[in-house]
Motif scaffolding. Structure first.
Motif, PDB file in Angstrom:
ATOM      1  N   ILE A   4      80.977  19.107  51.117  1.00 21.19           N
ATOM      2  CA  ILE A   4      80.223  18.815  49.892  1.00 21.19           C
ATOM      3  C   ILE A   4      79.662  17.413  50.036  1.00 21.19           C
ATOM      4  N   PHE A   5      78.476  17.025  49.751  1.00 24.46           N
ATOM      5  CA  PHE A   5      78.292  15.466  49.898  1.00 24.46           C
ATOM      6  C   PHE A   5      77.488  15.262  48.500  1.00 24.46           C
ATOM      7  N   TYR A   6      77.463  13.994  48.249  1.00 19.46           N
ATOM      8  CA  TYR A   6      76.583  13.766  46.916  1.00 19.46           C
ATOM      9  C   TYR A   6      75.513  12.702  47.183  1.00 19.46           C
ATOM     10  N   VAL A   7      74.447  12.846  46.550  1.00 16.69           N
ATOM     11  CA  VAL A   7      73.339  11.667  46.526  1.00 16.69           C
ATOM     12  C   VAL A   7      73.158  11.335  45.182  1.00 16.69           C
ATOM     13  N   MET A   8      72.342  10.063  45.126  1.00 18.80           N
ATOM     14  CA  MET A   8      72.484   9.207  43.801  1.00 18.80           C
ATOM     15  C   MET A   8      70.887   9.225  43.771  1.00 18.80           C
ATOM     16  N   THR A  18      64.647   8.472  26.848  1.00 19.92           N
ATOM     17  CA  THR A  18      64.314   9.772  26.948  1.00 19.92           C
ATOM     18  C   THR A  18      63.108   9.861  27.838  1.00 19.92           C
ATOM     19  N   GLY A  19      62.463  10.907  28.430  1.00 22.57           N
ATOM     20  CA  GLY A  19      61.618  11.354  29.307  1.00 22.57           C
ATOM     21  C   GLY A  19      61.904  10.650  30.618  1.00 22.57           C
ATOM     22  N   CYS A  20      62.879  10.590  31.060  1.00 24.26           N
ATOM     23  CA  CYS A  20      63.357  10.226  32.439  1.00 24.26           C
ATOM     24  C   CYS A  20      62.861  11.050  33.528  1.00 24.26           C
ATOM     25  N   GLU A  21      62.461  10.445  34.613  1.00 25.08           N
ATOM     26  CA  GLU A  21      61.970  11.266  35.903  1.00 25.08           C
ATOM     27  C   GLU A  21      62.788  10.450  37.125  1.00 25.08           C
ATOM     28  N   THR A  22      63.024  11.332  37.956  1.00 24.51           N
ATOM     29  CA  THR A  22      63.625  11.011  39.166  1.00 24.51           C
ATOM     30  C   THR A  22      62.538   9.873  40.266  1.00 24.51           C
ATOM     31  N   VAL A  23      62.781   8.886  40.322  1.00 23.95           N
ATOM     32  CA  VAL A  23      61.780   8.004  41.108  1.00 23.95           C
ATOM     33  C   VAL A  23      62.386   7.295  42.311  1.00 23.95           C
ATOM     34  N   ARG A  24      63.412   7.722  42.550  1.00 24.35           N
ATOM     35  CA  ARG A  24      64.168   7.410  44.136  1.00 24.35           C
ATOM     36  C   ARG A  24      65.296   7.932  44.139  1.00 24.35           C
ATOM     37  N   THR A  25      65.721   8.328  45.506  1.00 23.18           N
ATOM     38  CA  THR A  25      67.002   8.972  45.815  1.00 23.18           C
ATOM     39  C   THR A  25      67.598   7.988  46.825  1.00 23.18           C
ATOM     40  N   ALA A  26      68.481   7.419  46.428  1.00 19.04           N
ATOM     41  CA  ALA A  26      69.384   6.380  47.456  1.00 19.04           C
ATOM     42  C   ALA A  26      69.617   7.199  48.830  1.00 19.04           C
ATOM     43  N   PRO A  27      69.527   6.390  49.820  1.00 18.52           N
ATOM     44  CA  PRO A  27      69.856   7.134  51.298  1.00 18.52           C
ATOM     45  C   PRO A  27      71.129   7.536  51.432  1.00 18.52           C
ATOM     46  N   THR A  28      71.982   7.053  50.866  1.00 13.30           N
ATOM     47  CA  THR A  28      73.724   7.091  51.400  1.00 13.30           C
ATOM     48  C   THR A  28      74.226   8.663  50.541  1.00 13.30           C
ATOM     49  N   LEU A  29      75.111   9.003  51.613  1.00 13.64           N
ATOM     50  CA  LEU A  29      75.580  10.300  51.210  1.00 13.64           C
ATOM     51  C   LEU A  29      77.227   9.849  50.709  1.00 13.64           C
ATOM     52  N   TYR A  30      77.484  10.424  49.784  1.00 17.86           N
ATOM     53  CA  TYR A  30      78.776   9.934  49.125  1.00 17.86           C
ATOM     54  C   TYR A  30      79.874  11.456  49.294  1.00 17.86           C
TER      55      TYR A  30
END
Length: 72
Positions: A4-8, A18-30
């Protein structure tokens, strides 16, 4: 059993957080949620160009397709 890996996910939020939205996903897997959270400060600094009053980090399990794509 697959590892299992995790992304940020980087969330842009309004002033009150409040009212948060995903704007980017870091390319690194953790390898763990702890490793993901440990890198949060550096990733936030690297993404300071985002035009939101507040940024948050959320560590999520990576989708299987993302893990396969990064391994090839």
């Amino acid at each position: 059993m697959q590892p299992i890996f995790y992304v940020m996910a980087i969330l842009g939020c309004g002033d009150a957080g409040t009212g948060c939205e995903t704007v980017r996903t870091a390319p690194t897997l953790y390898a763990s949620p702890m490793a993901c959270r440990a890198a949060a400060s550096d990733v936030l600094l690297a993404n300071a160009d985002l035009d939101y009053p507040m940024l948050r980090i959320v560590c999520r399990k990576a989708a299987r397709q993302a893990v396969l794509r990064s391994a090839s």
